[in-house]
Design a protein around this motif. Structure first.
Motif, PDB file in Angstrom:
ATOM      1  N   LEU A   1     -12.525  12.258  -3.080  1.00 10.01           N
ATOM      2  CA  LEU A   1     -12.811  12.166  -1.651  1.00 10.01           C
ATOM      3  C   LEU A   1     -11.579  11.704  -0.867  1.00 10.01           C
ATOM      4  N   TYR A   2     -10.767  10.844  -1.441  1.00 10.34           N
ATOM      5  CA  TYR A   2      -9.627  10.244  -0.755  1.00 10.34           C
ATOM      6  C   TYR A   2      -8.318  10.996  -1.000  1.00 10.34           C
ATOM      7  N   ALA A   3      -8.364  12.023  -1.834  1.00 13.77           N
ATOM      8  CA  ALA A   3      -7.162  12.792  -2.168  1.00 13.77           C
ATOM      9  C   ALA A   3      -6.716  13.651  -0.994  1.00 13.77           C
ATOM     10  N   GLY A   4      -5.442  13.991  -0.992  1.00 13.97           N
ATOM     11  CA  GLY A   4      -4.909  14.874   0.031  1.00 13.97           C
ATOM     12  C   GLY A   4      -5.490  16.278  -0.095  1.00 13.97           C
TER      13      GLY A   4
ATOM     14  N   LYS B   1       0.821  -1.211   0.000  1.00 12.88           N
ATOM     15  CA  LYS B   1       0.000   0.000   0.000  1.00 12.88           C
ATOM     16  C   LYS B   1       0.855   1.260   0.000  1.00 12.88           C
ATOM     17  N   GLN B   2       2.148   1.099   0.285  1.00 15.12           N
ATOM     18  CA  GLN B   2       3.100   2.205   0.253  1.00 15.12           C
ATOM     19  C   GLN B   2       3.912   2.220  -1.040  1.00 15.12           C
TER      20      GLN B   2
ATOM     21  N   GLU C   1      -1.250   7.101   3.137  1.00 10.11           N
ATOM     22  CA  GLU C   1      -1.582   8.534   3.157  1.00 10.11           C
ATOM     23  C   GLU C   1      -0.639   9.364   2.287  1.00 10.11           C
ATOM     24  N   ALA C   2       0.626   9.032   2.272  1.00 15.10           N
ATOM     25  CA  ALA C   2       1.592   9.788   1.467  1.00 15.10           C
ATOM     26  C   ALA C   2       1.254   9.717  -0.018  1.00 15.10           C
ATOM     27  N   LEU C   3       0.760   8.576  -0.472  1.00 15.90           N
ATOM     28  CA  LEU C   3       0.429   8.417  -1.887  1.00 15.90           C
ATOM     29  C   LEU C   3      -0.866   9.133  -2.260  1.00 15.90           C
ATOM     30  N   LYS C   4      -1.668   9.480  -1.278  1.00 18.23           N
ATOM     31  CA  LYS C   4      -2.884  10.253  -1.537  1.00 18.23           C
ATOM     32  C   LYS C   4      -2.558  11.709  -1.834  1.00 18.23           C
TER      33      LYS C   4
END
Length: 97
Positions: free
Chosen positions: A64-67, A21-22, A43-46
């Protein structure tokens, strides 16, 4: 095995281990198949413009899931809204004016 599962169904990212996932390339493969797979990414990839752009091109509501920074980017949000008008609800308030 997990890569094959993700290629068939991007949402299989949900069942991948933390390390995958990373993994940028792995997550990119998942969102190319299913934009909503972004919700399972690290989270970093978002925050990763290319990954999130691929996700919203596949499914605008993946915004919705973007940073936060990407939700404030006019051109980026416009791309998501072109795919799915409902993506506007996920945009930063300043862009809704």
């Amino acid at each position: 095995i997990v890569l094959e599962a993700v290629r068939k169904n991007g949402s299989a990212l949900l069942y991948a281990g933390k390390v995958l996932k990373q993994d940028r390339e792995f997550v990119l493969e998942a969102v190319r198949q299913n934009g909503d797979a972004l919700q399972c990414a690290d989270e970093a990839l978002k925050q990763d413009r290319e990954i999130v752009l691929e996700a919203v091109r596949k499914n605008g509501s993946a915004l919705l899931y973007a940073g936060k920074v990407l939700k404030q980017d006019r051109e980026f949000v416009l791309e998501a809204v072109r795919q799915n008008g409902d993506a506007l609800q996920c945009a930063d308030e300043a862009l809704k004016q």
